[in-house]
Design a protein around this motif. Structure first.
Motif, PDB file in Angstrom:
ATOM      1  N   ALA A  52       0.838  -1.205   0.000  1.00  0.00           N
ATOM      2  CA  ALA A  52       0.000   0.000   0.000  1.00  0.00           C
ATOM      3  C   ALA A  52       0.874   1.257   0.000  1.00  0.00           C
ATOM      4  N   ASP A  53       1.951   1.240   0.769  1.00  0.00           N
ATOM      5  CA  ASP A  53       2.890   2.371   0.760  1.00  0.00           C
ATOM      6  C   ASP A  53       3.460   2.585  -0.638  1.00  0.00           C
ATOM      7  N   LYS A  81     -10.024   7.951  -2.023  1.00  0.00           N
ATOM      8  CA  LYS A  81      -9.991   9.045  -2.988  1.00  0.00           C
ATOM      9  C   LYS A  81      -9.275   8.657  -4.282  1.00  0.00           C
ATOM     10  N   MET A  82      -8.541   7.541  -4.249  1.00  0.00           N
ATOM     11  CA  MET A  82      -7.670   7.218  -5.382  1.00  0.00           C
ATOM     12  C   MET A  82      -8.150   6.049  -6.238  1.00  0.00           C
ATOM     13  N   LEU A  87      -8.518  -0.119  -2.768  1.00  0.00           N
ATOM     14  CA  LEU A  87      -9.116   0.017  -1.434  1.00  0.00           C
ATOM     15  C   LEU A  87      -9.740  -1.300  -1.000  1.00  0.00           C
ATOM     16  N   ASN A  88     -10.491  -1.945  -1.886  1.00  0.00           N
ATOM     17  CA  ASN A  88     -11.118  -3.223  -1.551  1.00  0.00           C
ATOM     18  C   ASN A  88     -10.074  -4.292  -1.244  1.00  0.00           C
ATOM     19  N   SER A  89      -9.001  -4.316  -2.011  1.00  0.00           N
ATOM     20  CA  SER A  89      -7.922  -5.281  -1.746  1.00  0.00           C
ATOM     21  C   SER A  89      -7.288  -5.006  -0.385  1.00  0.00           C
ATOM     22  N   THR A  93      -7.237  -7.455   2.992  1.00  0.00           N
ATOM     23  CA  THR A  93      -6.041  -7.876   3.730  1.00  0.00           C
ATOM     24  C   THR A  93      -6.172  -7.504   5.200  1.00  0.00           C
ATOM     25  N   TYR A  94      -6.758  -6.354   5.468  1.00  0.00           N
ATOM     26  CA  TYR A  94      -6.918  -5.932   6.863  1.00  0.00           C
ATOM     27  C   TYR A  94      -7.872  -6.851   7.617  1.00  0.00           C
TER      28      TYR A  94
END
Length: 128
Positions: A52-53, A81-82, A87-89, A93-94
């Motif tokens: 993600a980073d 926002k991007m 975001l779903n991926s 993972t979270y």
């Protein structure tokens, strides 16, 4: 260059997590040893943070760490926002790897596998 290193590290963590899962053993679709599942999921979640980073860095974004630890909500705020797919991926993972696998010790192979697939999607998004 730093971005490429994060992707490489993320893939290394993913490979390590897969090796740990092998040690857990499987029977009838469930892992047998919760210790290895938890360790693998924790390692895989760390890989998702690196990925993600790297994804955010491609767009000149960074999660602030001014107030201590980076929190998943900070990632969600930027990713919303991007890119909804990324975001779903990240959310998968979270919730799957971090909460269900690491904290709760879920042993269902299909659930854990879905978390690993989401991680691979996140890594791929960071690469492309």
């Amino acid at each position: 260059m730093e971005n490429i290193n994060k992707i490489i590290e993320s893939e290394r963590y993913l490979n390590n997590a897969r090796e740990l899962l092998k040690k857990a053993g499987r029977e009838n679709g469930y892992y047998k040893d919760v210790k290895y599942v938890r360790t693998a999921c924790g390692t895989a979640y760390l890989a998702s943070l690196l990925a993600a980073d790297a994804f955010l860095a491609k767009y000149g974004k960074k999660v602030s760490d001014k107030k201590g630890r980076r929190h998943a909500d900070n990632y969600r705020e930027l990713l919303t926002k991007m890119n909804k797919k990324v975001l779903n991926s990240f959310n998968s993972t979270y919730y799957v790897l971090h909460l269900s696998g690491y904290y709760d010790g879920v042993l269902d192979g299909k659930i854990i596998q879905r978390g690993f697939e989401a991680l691979q999607e996140l890594i791929d998004a960071a690469k492309n």
